[in-house]
Design a protein around this motif. Structure first.
Motif, mmCIF file in Angstrom:
data_model
loop_
_atom_site.group_PDB
_atom_site.id
_atom_site.type_symbol
_atom_site.label_atom_id
_atom_site.label_comp_id
_atom_site.label_asym_id
_atom_site.label_seq_id
_atom_site.Cartn_x
_atom_site.Cartn_y
_atom_site.Cartn_z
ATOM 1 N N SER A 34 0.830 -1.199 0.000
ATOM 2 C CA SER A 34 0.000 0.000 0.000
ATOM 3 C C SER A 34 0.876 1.265 0.000
ATOM 4 O O SER A 34 0.512 2.276 -0.613
ATOM 5 C CB SER A 34 -0.918 -0.032 1.220
ATOM 6 N N TYR A 35 2.035 1.209 0.639
ATOM 7 C CA TYR A 35 2.973 2.349 0.602
ATOM 8 C C TYR A 35 3.510 2.543 -0.818
ATOM 9 O O TYR A 35 3.671 3.665 -1.294
ATOM 10 C CB TYR A 35 4.164 2.117 1.537
ATOM 11 N N THR A 36 3.823 1.437 -1.471
ATOM 12 C CA THR A 36 4.361 1.520 -2.835
ATOM 13 C C THR A 36 3.309 2.111 -3.776
ATOM 14 O O THR A 36 3.607 2.995 -4.577
ATOM 15 C CB THR A 36 4.812 0.123 -3.329
ATOM 16 N N ILE A 37 2.078 1.637 -3.643
ATOM 17 C CA ILE A 37 0.987 2.167 -4.477
ATOM 18 C C ILE A 37 0.817 3.658 -4.216
ATOM 19 O O ILE A 37 0.693 4.462 -5.148
ATOM 20 C CB ILE A 37 -0.331 1.400 -4.197
ATOM 21 N N GLN A 38 0.866 4.018 -2.945
ATOM 22 C CA GLN A 38 0.695 5.432 -2.562
ATOM 23 C C GLN A 38 1.770 6.321 -3.216
ATOM 24 O O GLN A 38 1.477 7.426 -3.668
ATOM 25 C CB GLN A 38 0.811 5.532 -1.052
ATOM 26 N N ALA A 39 2.993 5.806 -3.292
ATOM 27 C CA ALA A 39 4.093 6.578 -3.902
ATOM 28 C C ALA A 39 3.771 6.922 -5.361
ATOM 29 O O ALA A 39 4.133 7.992 -5.854
ATOM 30 C CB ALA A 39 5.395 5.792 -3.813
ATOM 31 N N PHE A 40 3.062 6.025 -6.053
ATOM 32 C CA PHE A 40 2.674 6.289 -7.452
ATOM 33 C C PHE A 40 1.407 7.133 -7.530
ATOM 34 O O PHE A 40 1.257 7.956 -8.428
ATOM 35 C CB PHE A 40 2.461 4.976 -8.208
ATOM 36 N N GLU A 41 0.486 6.906 -6.591
ATOM 37 C CA GLU A 41 -0.775 7.671 -6.639
ATOM 38 C C GLU A 41 -0.546 9.157 -6.396
ATOM 39 O O GLU A 41 -1.291 9.997 -6.886
ATOM 40 C CB GLU A 41 -1.777 7.092 -5.637
ATOM 41 N N ARG A 42 0.516 9.464 -5.644
ATOM 42 C CA ARG A 42 0.840 10.872 -5.364
ATOM 43 C C ARG A 42 1.320 11.611 -6.612
ATOM 44 O O ARG A 42 1.338 12.834 -6.635
ATOM 45 C CB ARG A 42 1.974 10.922 -4.334
ATOM 46 N N VAL A 43 1.766 10.881 -7.607
ATOM 47 C CA VAL A 43 2.318 11.503 -8.818
ATOM 48 C C VAL A 43 1.167 11.803 -9.772
ATOM 49 O O VAL A 43 0.543 10.885 -10.318
ATOM 50 C CB VAL A 43 3.364 10.561 -9.475
ATOM 51 N N LYS A 47 -1.591 7.915 -14.290
ATOM 52 C CA LYS A 47 -3.047 7.781 -14.237
ATOM 53 C C LYS A 47 -3.528 6.360 -13.929
ATOM 54 O O LYS A 47 -4.676 6.169 -13.541
ATOM 55 C CB LYS A 47 -3.659 8.220 -15.583
ATOM 56 N N ALA A 48 -2.676 5.374 -14.168
ATOM 57 C CA ALA A 48 -3.155 3.999 -14.016
ATOM 58 C C ALA A 48 -2.067 3.099 -13.424
ATOM 59 O O ALA A 48 -0.910 3.170 -13.829
ATOM 60 C CB ALA A 48 -3.567 3.466 -15.381
ATOM 61 N N ILE A 49 -2.454 2.277 -12.436
ATOM 62 C CA ILE A 49 -1.514 1.349 -11.799
ATOM 63 C C ILE A 49 -2.118 -0.054 -11.857
ATOM 64 O O ILE A 49 -3.203 -0.284 -11.315
ATOM 65 C CB ILE A 49 -1.262 1.745 -10.319
ATOM 66 N N VAL A 50 -1.420 -0.967 -12.519
ATOM 67 C CA VAL A 50 -1.892 -2.352 -12.579
ATOM 68 C C VAL A 50 -1.070 -3.160 -11.576
ATOM 69 O O VAL A 50 0.156 -3.247 -11.696
ATOM 70 C CB VAL A 50 -1.716 -2.948 -14.002
ATOM 71 N N VAL A 108 5.257 2.766 -20.172
ATOM 72 C CA VAL A 108 4.884 1.983 -18.994
ATOM 73 C C VAL A 108 6.092 1.868 -18.069
ATOM 74 O O VAL A 108 7.204 1.634 -18.519
ATOM 75 C CB VAL A 108 4.294 0.605 -19.390
ATOM 76 N N ILE A 109 5.829 2.116 -16.795
ATOM 77 C CA ILE A 109 6.880 1.969 -15.777
ATOM 78 C C ILE A 109 6.667 0.619 -15.113
ATOM 79 O O ILE A 109 5.536 0.282 -14.731
ATOM 80 C CB ILE A 109 6.761 3.082 -14.710
ATOM 81 N N ILE A 110 7.730 -0.145 -14.972
ATOM 82 C CA ILE A 110 7.641 -1.406 -14.232
ATOM 83 C C ILE A 110 8.425 -1.218 -12.936
ATOM 84 O O ILE A 110 9.567 -0.722 -12.953
ATOM 85 C CB ILE A 110 8.180 -2.586 -15.064
ATOM 86 N N HIS A 111 7.794 -1.562 -11.835
ATOM 87 C CA HIS A 111 8.424 -1.369 -10.532
ATOM 88 C C HIS A 111 8.142 -2.607 -9.698
ATOM 89 O O HIS A 111 7.299 -3.423 -10.070
ATOM 90 C CB HIS A 111 7.842 -0.113 -9.876
ATOM 91 N N ASP A 112 8.828 -2.785 -8.564
ATOM 92 C CA ASP A 112 8.514 -3.909 -7.686
ATOM 93 C C ASP A 112 7.650 -3.443 -6.526
ATOM 94 O O ASP A 112 7.896 -2.366 -5.967
ATOM 95 C CB ASP A 112 9.812 -4.505 -7.109
ATOM 96 N N ALA A 113 6.693 -4.278 -6.174
ATOM 97 C CA ALA A 113 5.808 -3.952 -5.048
ATOM 98 C C ALA A 113 6.594 -3.762 -3.754
ATOM 99 O O ALA A 113 6.150 -3.078 -2.848
ATOM 100 C CB ALA A 113 4.796 -5.076 -4.877
ATOM 101 N N VAL A 114 7.752 -4.367 -3.695
ATOM 102 C CA VAL A 114 8.535 -4.361 -2.452
ATOM 103 C C VAL A 114 9.613 -3.267 -2.444
ATOM 104 O O VAL A 114 10.612 -3.374 -1.738
ATOM 105 C CB VAL A 114 9.173 -5.753 -2.209
ATOM 106 N N ARG A 115 9.389 -2.217 -3.227
ATOM 107 C CA ARG A 115 10.284 -1.049 -3.201
ATOM 108 C C ARG A 115 9.417 0.183 -2.938
ATOM 109 O O ARG A 115 9.035 0.897 -3.880
ATOM 110 C CB ARG A 115 11.008 -0.894 -4.543
ATOM 111 N N PRO A 116 9.117 0.444 -1.668
ATOM 112 C CA PRO A 116 8.163 1.528 -1.367
ATOM 113 C C PRO A 116 8.737 2.933 -1.432
ATOM 114 O O PRO A 116 7.988 3.892 -1.415
ATOM 115 C CB PRO A 116 7.735 1.205 0.074
ATOM 116 N N PHE A 117 10.063 3.063 -1.542
ATOM 117 C CA PHE A 117 10.666 4.403 -1.430
ATOM 118 C C PHE A 117 10.926 5.111 -2.758
ATOM 119 O O PHE A 117 11.795 5.948 -2.854
ATOM 120 C CB PHE A 117 11.981 4.327 -0.633
ATOM 121 N N VAL A 118 10.196 4.767 -3.766
ATOM 122 C CA VAL A 118 10.431 5.380 -5.076
ATOM 123 C C VAL A 118 9.958 6.844 -5.074
ATOM 124 O O VAL A 118 8.919 7.169 -4.502
ATOM 125 C CB VAL A 118 9.736 4.545 -6.181
ATOM 126 N N GLU A 119 10.757 7.720 -5.680
ATOM 127 C CA GLU A 119 10.429 9.146 -5.644
ATOM 128 C C GLU A 119 10.125 9.715 -7.036
ATOM 129 O O GLU A 119 10.612 9.207 -8.044
ATOM 130 C CB GLU A 119 11.585 9.919 -5.001
#
Ligand code: C5P
Length: 238
Positions: A34-43, A47-50, A108-119
């Motif tokens: 949920s922290y990782t998702i939040q980091a993307f939702e703030r940007v 517009k879309a996170i799968v 498309v950006i590919i990221h790992d769910a287990v990297r919550p500190f993305v800026e």
């Protein structure tokens, strides 16, 4: 231009030694993912996170999306390997043609769910490089020397550390490039590979621009990493 994110979270997280996959472990009352998702939702420009999860955790993931009010998220079923999970996530972005947030993006950006500190600044660099070059990824210097071993457990050869880098996340791709790479790649790549940049380079002959990342944007792999995440969030929230 439209930018979407694919977040593979279909792994079992065996290396933590916990029964719950690490992306679902609770850190200060909230699952790690949920922290990782939040980091993307703030940007605002994303517009879309799968989010791609194993079949057994689809209900859990839906309840997290609901509970923590993640509005830009679509949950998709993953596969037996990381590549298969990512492929399913990419497919989910081509299914809709109604102009919604989940229609085919440019990048498309590919990221790992287990990297919550993305800026955001790193996401922007990766996205712009992917748009211009076809593919991009984050790298870090190696902390240990990499060696190859024989099957009997002896040293085969070692690599010159200064020449190599650790491949980290996020990575960015022109959507058409990464989809084509996945369509062209073989079963071998699907079973054994873990590197999307390699697929884009090998099957689409695209450039892969590399961007130096920060040590603070680390990946949660072991149990002790979860303790580190907790103390970092405690600090930032206080
Ligand atoms: O195993 P590893 O730590 O490299 O996994 C990186 C990411 O890929 C994790 O977020 C994990 O949940 C995801 N993954 C996946 N489907 C798999 C295996 C791993 O989505 N079958």
């Amino acid at each position: 231009f439209p930018v979407a994110v694919v977040l593979p979270a279909g792994g079992s997280g065996e290396r933590t030694g916990l029964t719950t996959p690490k992306q679902f472990v609770t850190v200060l009352n909230r699952p790690l993912i949920s922290y990782t998702i939040q980091a993307f939702e703030r940007v605002s420009w994303i517009k879309a996170i799968v989010v791609v999860v194993a079949k057994e955790t689809q209900d859990l993931m839906q309840s997290i999306v609901h509970k923590f009010h993640h509005v830009k998220v679509k949950v998709v079923q993953g596969g037996s390997t990381r590549h298969r999970s990512i492929y399913n996530g990419l497919q989910a972005l081509s299914e809709q043609t109604d102009g919604s947030a989940f229609t085919k993006p440019k990048v498309v950006i590919i990221h790992d769910a287990v990297r919550p500190f993305v800026e955001e600044d790193l996401l922007l660099k990766v996205t712009m490089a992917a748009k211009d070059q076809g593919a991009s990824g984050v790298i870090r210097p190696l902390v240990s020397t990499v060696i190859a071993t024989t099957t009997e457990g002896y040293l085969d050869h070692s690599l010159e550390r200064a020449k190599y880098r650790a491949s980290e996340m996020p990575q960015g791709f022109l959507y058409d490039v990464i989809c084509q790479a996945y369509q062209r790649c073989s079963e071998f790549d699907f079973e054994f590979g873990t590197e999307c940049l390699h697929l884009a380079l090998h099957y689409c002959n695209t450039n892969a621009k590399l961007i130096e990342g920060l040590p603070t944007q680390f990946k949660v792999t072991y149990k002790r990493d979860l303790a580190a995440v907790e103390s970092i969030f405690k600090e930032t929230l206080s």
